[in-house]
Design a protein around this motif. Structure first.
Motif, mmCIF file in Angstrom:
data_model
loop_
_atom_site.group_PDB
_atom_site.id
_atom_site.type_symbol
_atom_site.label_atom_id
_atom_site.label_comp_id
_atom_site.label_asym_id
_atom_site.label_seq_id
_atom_site.Cartn_x
_atom_site.Cartn_y
_atom_site.Cartn_z
ATOM 1 N N ALA A 113 0.773 -1.141 0.085
ATOM 2 C CA ALA A 113 0.053 -0.066 0.114
ATOM 3 C C ALA A 113 0.696 1.109 -0.076
ATOM 4 O O ALA A 113 1.950 1.240 0.527
ATOM 5 C CB ALA A 113 -0.914 0.082 1.126
ATOM 6 N N ALA A 114 0.487 2.234 -0.582
ATOM 7 C CA ALA A 114 1.334 3.495 -0.966
ATOM 8 C C ALA A 114 0.485 4.698 -0.969
ATOM 9 O O ALA A 114 0.937 5.770 -1.271
ATOM 10 C CB ALA A 114 1.958 3.306 -2.226
ATOM 11 N N GLU A 115 -0.490 4.668 -0.086
ATOM 12 C CA GLU A 115 -1.251 5.963 -0.105
ATOM 13 C C GLU A 115 -0.522 7.064 0.527
ATOM 14 O O GLU A 115 -0.732 8.084 -0.159
ATOM 15 C CB GLU A 115 -2.848 5.638 0.422
ATOM 16 C CG GLU A 115 -3.809 6.666 0.350
ATOM 17 C CD GLU A 115 -3.915 6.986 -1.173
ATOM 18 O OE1 GLU A 115 -3.782 7.970 -1.790
ATOM 19 O OE2 GLU A 115 -4.039 5.976 -1.893
ATOM 20 N N PRO A 116 0.025 7.084 1.708
ATOM 21 C CA PRO A 116 0.810 8.135 2.082
ATOM 22 C C PRO A 116 2.037 8.671 1.134
ATOM 23 O O PRO A 116 2.090 9.982 0.936
ATOM 24 C CB PRO A 116 1.493 7.793 3.399
ATOM 25 C CG PRO A 116 0.693 6.504 3.595
ATOM 26 C CD PRO A 116 0.006 5.959 2.592
ATOM 27 N N CYS A 120 1.919 12.468 -1.038
ATOM 28 C CA CYS A 120 3.240 13.272 -0.919
ATOM 29 C C CYS A 120 3.699 13.503 -2.495
ATOM 30 O O CYS A 120 3.859 14.906 -2.699
ATOM 31 C CB CYS A 120 4.319 12.527 -0.360
ATOM 32 S SG CYS A 120 5.820 13.448 -0.363
ATOM 33 N N ILE A 121 3.521 12.631 -3.111
ATOM 34 C CA ILE A 121 3.800 12.749 -4.605
ATOM 35 C C ILE A 121 2.935 13.798 -5.307
ATOM 36 O O ILE A 121 3.108 14.684 -6.180
ATOM 37 C CB ILE A 121 3.993 11.521 -5.384
ATOM 38 C CG1 ILE A 121 5.283 10.641 -5.019
ATOM 39 C CG2 ILE A 121 4.031 11.671 -6.911
ATOM 40 C CD1 ILE A 121 5.359 9.446 -5.607
ATOM 41 N N ASN A 122 1.758 13.508 -5.049
ATOM 42 C CA ASN A 122 0.537 14.507 -5.680
ATOM 43 C C ASN A 122 0.665 15.797 -4.955
ATOM 44 O O ASN A 122 0.679 16.966 -5.893
ATOM 45 C CB ASN A 122 -0.623 13.964 -5.335
ATOM 46 C CG ASN A 122 -1.052 12.740 -6.130
ATOM 47 O OD1 ASN A 122 -0.432 12.201 -7.113
ATOM 48 N ND2 ASN A 122 -2.062 11.920 -5.520
ATOM 49 N N ARG A 123 1.159 16.123 -3.709
ATOM 50 C CA ARG A 123 1.420 17.349 -3.273
ATOM 51 C C ARG A 123 2.495 18.007 -3.929
ATOM 52 O O ARG A 123 2.293 19.260 -4.486
ATOM 53 C CB ARG A 123 1.542 17.690 -1.850
ATOM 54 C CG ARG A 123 0.469 17.365 -1.267
ATOM 55 C CD ARG A 123 0.543 17.696 0.459
ATOM 56 N NE ARG A 123 1.613 16.899 0.973
ATOM 57 C CZ ARG A 123 1.481 15.731 1.615
ATOM 58 N NH1 ARG A 123 0.343 15.326 1.559
ATOM 59 N NH2 ARG A 123 2.410 14.941 2.111
ATOM 60 N N ARG A 128 4.072 21.668 -9.328
ATOM 61 C CA ARG A 128 4.529 21.797 -10.723
ATOM 62 C C ARG A 128 3.133 22.120 -11.726
ATOM 63 O O ARG A 128 3.609 21.870 -12.908
ATOM 64 C CB ARG A 128 5.569 20.965 -11.018
ATOM 65 C CG ARG A 128 6.639 20.947 -10.344
ATOM 66 C CD ARG A 128 7.832 21.596 -10.928
ATOM 67 N NE ARG A 128 8.939 21.415 -10.222
ATOM 68 C CZ ARG A 128 10.089 21.888 -10.476
ATOM 69 N NH1 ARG A 128 10.283 22.389 -11.553
ATOM 70 N NH2 ARG A 128 11.209 21.639 -9.734
ATOM 71 N N ARG A 129 2.118 22.099 -11.006
ATOM 72 C CA ARG A 129 0.895 22.200 -12.068
ATOM 73 C C ARG A 129 0.735 20.937 -12.613
ATOM 74 O O ARG A 129 0.441 20.812 -13.931
ATOM 75 C CB ARG A 129 0.682 23.490 -12.785
ATOM 76 C CG ARG A 129 0.728 24.545 -11.755
ATOM 77 C CD ARG A 129 0.512 25.837 -12.554
ATOM 78 N NE ARG A 129 0.581 27.069 -11.642
ATOM 79 C CZ ARG A 129 0.198 28.159 -12.094
ATOM 80 N NH1 ARG A 129 -0.260 28.454 -13.188
ATOM 81 N NH2 ARG A 129 0.521 28.893 -10.937
ATOM 82 N N PHE A 130 1.402 19.727 -12.054
ATOM 83 C CA PHE A 130 1.117 18.507 -12.650
ATOM 84 C C PHE A 130 0.305 17.628 -11.933
ATOM 85 O O PHE A 130 0.217 17.524 -10.712
ATOM 86 C CB PHE A 130 2.650 17.769 -12.868
ATOM 87 C CG PHE A 130 2.604 16.622 -13.329
ATOM 88 C CD1 PHE A 130 2.803 16.305 -14.652
ATOM 89 C CD2 PHE A 130 2.523 15.279 -12.501
ATOM 90 C CE1 PHE A 130 2.926 15.094 -15.234
ATOM 91 C CE2 PHE A 130 2.825 14.141 -13.391
ATOM 92 C CZ PHE A 130 2.852 14.049 -14.631
#
Length: 148
Positions: A113-116, A120-123, A128-130
């Protein structure tokens, strides 16, 4: 690698899950799931089609892809992009974001599982507006058995 008992249990769990969610697990979908569950390493659509073909009927890989799409949408299998192949989802992480740990020596795949980490990656990406996709992240390395 799943032994026969684990593969059978995985398929049974998938059948129950589909029934509970009102999903139609057709005979072909079940057979494809059985092939993926019983494979010792990630299995390609071509290999699945070959295993399901017999002398009187050839199954083309193009017939397998829609079935794999259904199984991925149902969170029963995952696509391993690094291997262009498929593995069964770990029931503990099937609904969550996942990281696939791919062994470069024996091709085994473990799922965590990698939700945390995904959050972090999404933030960081949003700075970078990605916008990142939902595909599982894949990390190559050596499994504990291959480390010696």
């Amino acid at each position: 690698m799943m032994d026969e008992t684990t593969a059978a249990r995985t398929v049974r769990r998938a059948v129950d899950s589909c029934y509970a969610r009102g999903l139609n697990l057709t005979p072909l979908r079940r057979r494809v799931l059985e092939v993926v569950a019983s494979a010792p390493t990630p299995v390609s659509a071509i290999a699945i089609a070959e295993r399901l073909s017999d002398p009187t009927r050839h199954l083309a890989p193009q017939a397998v892809y829609p079935t794999l799409d259904f199984l991925m949408e149902a969170a029963l299998v995952r696509h391993v992009g690094l291997r262009k192949a498929y593995v069964c989802c770990d029931p503990q992480t099937a609904g969550d974001c996942a990281i696939l740990l791919v062994c470069t020596a024996c091709d085994c795949v473990s799922e965590i599982a990698a939700e945390p980490l995904r959050a972090c990656i999404n933030r960081t990406a949003s700075l970078r507006r990605f916008v990142s996709g939902r595909r599982p992240m894949e990390i190559e390395g050596l499994c504990s058995a291959c480390q010696g």
